[in-house]
Design a protein around this motif. Structure first.
Motif, mmCIF file in Angstrom:
data_model
loop_
_atom_site.group_PDB
_atom_site.id
_atom_site.type_symbol
_atom_site.label_atom_id
_atom_site.label_comp_id
_atom_site.label_asym_id
_atom_site.label_seq_id
_atom_site.Cartn_x
_atom_site.Cartn_y
_atom_site.Cartn_z
ATOM 1 N N LEU A 37 31.895 38.768 37.731
ATOM 2 C CA LEU A 37 33.054 39.409 38.426
ATOM 3 C C LEU A 37 33.072 37.884 39.125
ATOM 4 C CD1 LEU A 37 32.118 43.285 37.979
ATOM 5 C CD2 LEU A 37 33.914 41.743 36.653
ATOM 6 N N THR A 38 33.636 37.073 38.992
ATOM 7 C CA THR A 38 33.630 36.600 40.455
ATOM 8 C C THR A 38 34.403 36.171 41.276
ATOM 9 O OG1 THR A 38 34.285 34.271 38.216
ATOM 10 C CG2 THR A 38 31.334 35.245 39.260
ATOM 11 N N GLY A 39 35.614 36.835 41.025
ATOM 12 C CA GLY A 39 36.749 36.490 41.515
ATOM 13 C C GLY A 39 37.553 37.788 41.437
ATOM 14 N N PRO A 40 38.529 37.489 42.621
ATOM 15 C CA PRO A 40 39.941 39.270 42.047
ATOM 16 C C PRO A 40 40.327 39.199 40.531
ATOM 17 C CG PRO A 40 39.753 37.572 43.766
ATOM 18 C CD PRO A 40 39.078 37.098 43.375
ATOM 19 N N GLU A 41 40.658 38.336 39.788
ATOM 20 C CA GLU A 41 40.995 38.046 38.420
ATOM 21 C C GLU A 41 40.002 39.235 37.740
ATOM 22 O OE1 GLU A 41 44.145 39.105 35.990
ATOM 23 O OE2 GLU A 41 43.959 38.467 37.603
ATOM 24 N N GLU A 42 38.931 38.790 37.926
ATOM 25 C CA GLU A 42 37.599 39.887 37.833
ATOM 26 C C GLU A 42 38.057 41.359 37.796
ATOM 27 O OE1 GLU A 42 37.342 36.571 38.207
ATOM 28 O OE2 GLU A 42 36.789 35.235 36.834
ATOM 29 N N PHE A 43 37.863 41.592 38.810
ATOM 30 C CA PHE A 43 38.225 42.897 39.533
ATOM 31 C C PHE A 43 39.427 43.662 39.026
ATOM 32 C CE2 PHE A 43 34.493 41.277 41.320
ATOM 33 C CZ PHE A 43 33.669 42.797 42.159
ATOM 34 N N ARG A 44 40.448 42.754 39.387
ATOM 35 C CA ARG A 44 41.912 43.642 38.525
ATOM 36 C C ARG A 44 41.480 43.926 37.230
ATOM 37 N NH1 ARG A 44 46.619 41.998 39.559
ATOM 38 N NH2 ARG A 44 45.940 39.921 40.791
ATOM 39 N N ARG A 45 40.651 43.190 36.169
ATOM 40 C CA ARG A 45 40.651 42.859 34.637
ATOM 41 C C ARG A 45 39.650 44.244 34.619
ATOM 42 N NH1 ARG A 45 39.180 37.788 31.722
ATOM 43 N NH2 ARG A 45 39.057 39.484 30.040
ATOM 44 N N LEU A 46 38.762 44.393 35.489
ATOM 45 C CA LEU A 46 37.784 46.412 35.250
ATOM 46 C C LEU A 46 37.947 47.043 36.139
ATOM 47 C CD1 LEU A 46 34.992 47.301 35.432
ATOM 48 C CD2 LEU A 46 34.914 45.746 37.671
ATOM 49 N N THR A 47 39.452 46.786 36.823
ATOM 50 C CA THR A 47 39.725 47.577 37.399
ATOM 51 C C THR A 47 40.265 48.485 36.445
ATOM 52 O OG1 THR A 47 39.869 46.968 39.874
ATOM 53 C CG2 THR A 47 41.231 48.724 39.895
ATOM 54 N N TRP A 48 41.067 48.384 36.030
ATOM 55 C CA TRP A 48 42.423 48.484 34.899
ATOM 56 C C TRP A 48 41.133 49.148 33.508
ATOM 57 C CZ3 TRP A 48 47.238 49.898 33.689
ATOM 58 C CH2 TRP A 48 47.184 50.342 32.491
ATOM 59 N N ALA A 49 40.450 48.459 33.180
ATOM 60 C CA ALA A 49 39.209 49.464 32.051
ATOM 61 C C ALA A 49 38.684 50.053 32.698
ATOM 62 C CB ALA A 49 38.247 48.273 31.784
ATOM 63 N N ILE A 50 38.432 50.290 33.482
ATOM 64 C CA ILE A 50 37.379 51.849 34.472
ATOM 65 C C ILE A 50 38.338 52.628 34.444
ATOM 66 C CG2 ILE A 50 36.596 52.963 36.609
ATOM 67 C CD1 ILE A 50 35.590 50.363 36.912
ATOM 68 N N LEU A 51 39.436 52.561 34.942
ATOM 69 C CA LEU A 51 40.785 53.891 35.312
ATOM 70 C C LEU A 51 41.338 54.135 33.724
ATOM 71 C CD1 LEU A 51 42.170 52.157 38.617
ATOM 72 C CD2 LEU A 51 40.576 54.520 38.034
ATOM 73 N N GLU A 52 41.741 52.948 32.698
ATOM 74 C CA GLU A 52 41.373 53.628 31.423
ATOM 75 C C GLU A 52 40.512 54.281 31.118
ATOM 76 O OE1 GLU A 52 43.863 51.233 27.771
ATOM 77 O OE2 GLU A 52 41.930 50.074 28.422
ATOM 78 N N GLN A 53 39.380 53.885 30.970
ATOM 79 C CA GLN A 53 38.758 55.341 30.889
ATOM 80 C C GLN A 53 38.550 56.184 30.993
ATOM 81 O OE1 GLN A 53 34.453 53.127 29.975
ATOM 82 N NE2 GLN A 53 35.354 51.791 28.520
ATOM 83 N N ILE A 79 42.316 44.355 43.461
ATOM 84 C CA ILE A 79 41.778 45.848 42.311
ATOM 85 C C ILE A 79 42.870 46.967 43.316
ATOM 86 C CG2 ILE A 79 40.206 48.038 43.213
ATOM 87 C CD1 ILE A 79 38.295 45.778 44.550
ATOM 88 N N ARG A 80 43.893 47.231 43.984
ATOM 89 C CA ARG A 80 44.887 47.712 44.425
ATOM 90 C C ARG A 80 45.965 48.231 43.499
ATOM 91 N NH1 ARG A 80 46.377 49.371 50.723
ATOM 92 N NH2 ARG A 80 47.941 51.046 49.301
ATOM 93 N N ASP A 81 46.012 46.226 43.033
ATOM 94 C CA ASP A 81 47.662 46.596 41.944
ATOM 95 C C ASP A 81 46.874 46.877 40.632
ATOM 96 O OD1 ASP A 81 49.727 43.941 41.619
ATOM 97 O OD2 ASP A 81 48.798 43.468 40.785
ATOM 98 N N GLU A 98 48.286 53.990 37.946
ATOM 99 C CA GLU A 98 48.211 55.462 38.802
ATOM 100 C C GLU A 98 50.101 55.384 37.854
ATOM 101 O OE1 GLU A 98 48.805 58.156 42.287
ATOM 102 O OE2 GLU A 98 48.252 56.091 42.515
ATOM 103 N N ALA A 99 50.346 54.021 38.037
ATOM 104 C CA ALA A 99 52.533 54.561 37.546
ATOM 105 C C ALA A 99 52.000 54.792 36.007
ATOM 106 C CB ALA A 99 52.786 53.079 38.121
ATOM 107 N N LYS A 100 51.064 54.287 35.153
ATOM 108 C CA LYS A 100 51.551 54.489 33.350
ATOM 109 C C LYS A 100 50.214 55.851 33.152
ATOM 110 C CE LYS A 100 52.305 49.261 32.848
ATOM 111 N NZ LYS A 100 52.180 48.458 32.303
ATOM 112 N N LEU A 101 49.228 55.536 34.022
ATOM 113 C CA LEU A 101 48.140 57.012 33.297
ATOM 114 C C LEU A 101 48.165 57.922 34.172
ATOM 115 C CD1 LEU A 101 45.788 54.062 32.667
ATOM 116 C CD2 LEU A 101 47.363 54.455 31.019
ATOM 117 N N GLY A 102 48.878 57.772 34.678
ATOM 118 C CA GLY A 102 48.563 59.172 36.087
ATOM 119 C C GLY A 102 47.270 59.733 37.031
ATOM 120 N N ILE A 103 46.570 58.646 36.588
ATOM 121 C CA ILE A 103 45.203 58.812 38.040
ATOM 122 C C ILE A 103 45.553 58.238 39.114
ATOM 123 C CG2 ILE A 103 44.039 56.339 36.451
ATOM 124 C CD1 ILE A 103 41.889 57.592 36.735
ATOM 125 N N THR A 104 45.022 58.582 39.884
ATOM 126 C CA THR A 104 45.297 58.619 41.519
ATOM 127 C C THR A 104 44.093 57.611 41.604
ATOM 128 O OG1 THR A 104 47.007 59.503 41.541
ATOM 129 C CG2 THR A 104 45.279 59.109 43.130
#
Length: 333
Positions: free
Chosen positions: A69-85, A118-120, A126-132
């Motif tokens: 996880l070496t850059g912002p884009e990886e953390f964007r992908r990570l955040t979405w994966a976490i919130l989806e689960q 991460i916030r993006d 939140e908009a698509k999955l309803g999780i805050t």
């Protein structure tokens, strides 16, 4: 399935203790390692799950997995994966532990870039999955007090409506809670609310120091307070909330089973307890599984879990508008 009596696993949930990197799906880490041509075969079992022997080895595997996880884009992908689960498991509000050590090495400018990504992803979820989602910045105890100060400065510089707290994770066997007082004072002065890991592998004294020395209002784990009756009474009297992660505690060998876990005894003694997954893929758990196993172990039903969620929401570090919105989701979901 009756709408009046849904299975407890289907109830909406609030989670307060989730390590961001520790929630990374193994498949995502393997994919990133493949893309970057990094050999991480030693950290996975043949079935693709994370492989570790004990807590010390767990920390090593955790840090190795995080190395891709070496850059912002990886953390964007990570955040979405976490919130989806998390959303799939009925979580409607989550607080995640974010370490600037893994997001720019403690440099404030780099940390801001990671945080924006991460916030993006969190806003999209939140908009698509309803999780805050809200963030709690954490220093890493075994990285030492000086590095913790860098994390605290990152936290203080970005404190606000999304970064809402500061805490400490890592190896409880390194140093004392008080060694990190400067960092917690810095975060407190910035308006952040405080939590820290204690009473997991450290005994009751680590919980007592967290409350009395660092002045936290929540404790990560805290379950070994059960070994000291006076401390249990103190936690109840002070209204300290424990971020309890039963499945994690069982896998790491603190207790032999859910039935032997002290969460019910702590709750019966008036201590405010909540339920979280800690590092879910490492411990082969989800919030649904935690609910199912606790219901089986203690006979808890929908009213018990509604009470536990209400406790968690009261202890959440978010602002009151967010708390009100989440409360409505808990009532109507």
């Amino acid at each position: 399935m009756s709408e009046e009596h849904p299975p407890v696993a289907d109830l909406p949930k609030v989670e307060l203790h989730l390590h961001h990197e520790g929630a990374a799906p193994p498949a995502l880490i393997r994919q990133l390692a493949h893309e970057k041509k990094i050999d991480l075969r030693g950290i996975f079992k043949p079935d693709g799950s994370y492989d570790f022997r004990d807590f010390a080895h767990f920390l090593s595997v955790y840090e190795a997995a995080s190395s891709v996880l070496t850059g912002p884009e990886e953390f964007r992908r990570l955040t979405w994966a976490i919130l989806e689960q998390s959303a799939e498991n009925g979580v409607v509000y989550s607080e995640t532990f974010l370490s600037p050590d893994f997001c720019g090495g403690g440099d404030v400018a780099a940390w801001r870039d990671y945080l924006a990504a991460i916030r993006d992803a969190a806003d999209e979820a939140e908009a698509k999955l309803g999780i805050t989602l809200r963030g709690v910045v954490t220093c890493v105890r075994h990285f030492g007090p000086d590095q913790a100060r860098r994390a605290a400065r990152c936290a203080a510089e970005t404190a606000g409506d999304w970064i809402v707290g500061f805490g400490m994770g890592g190896n409880e066997g390194v140093g004392k809670q008080g060694d990190y007082s400067w960092s917690f004072d810095c975060a407190r002065e910035a308006g952040l609310r405080l939590t820290t890991h204690a009473g997991e592998f450290g005994g009751p004294d680590s919980v007592r120091d967290a409350v009395r020395v660092l002045g936290v209002e929540r404790i990560g784990h805290g379950v070994r307070a059960i070994e000291d009756a006076d401390l249990v009474h103190e936690l109840a009297d002070r209204g300290i909330t424990l971020e309890v992660c039963p499945g994690s505690n069982v896998v790491l060998g603190l207790y032999p089973s859910f039935a032997a876990h002290p969460i019910a005894r702590l709750r019966d003694a008036g201590v405010r307890v909540t339920i979280s997954t800690d590092d879910p893929p490492f411990f082969h758990t989800t919030m649904r599984r935690e609910y199912e196993m606790l219901a089986k172990a203690f006979g808890w039903g929908a009213e018990d879990f509604a009470d536990l969620n209400a406790t968690a929401l009261r202890a959440a570090f978010c602002d009151e508008d967010t708390r009100s919105r989440v409360a409505k989701r808990l009532e109507t979901s």
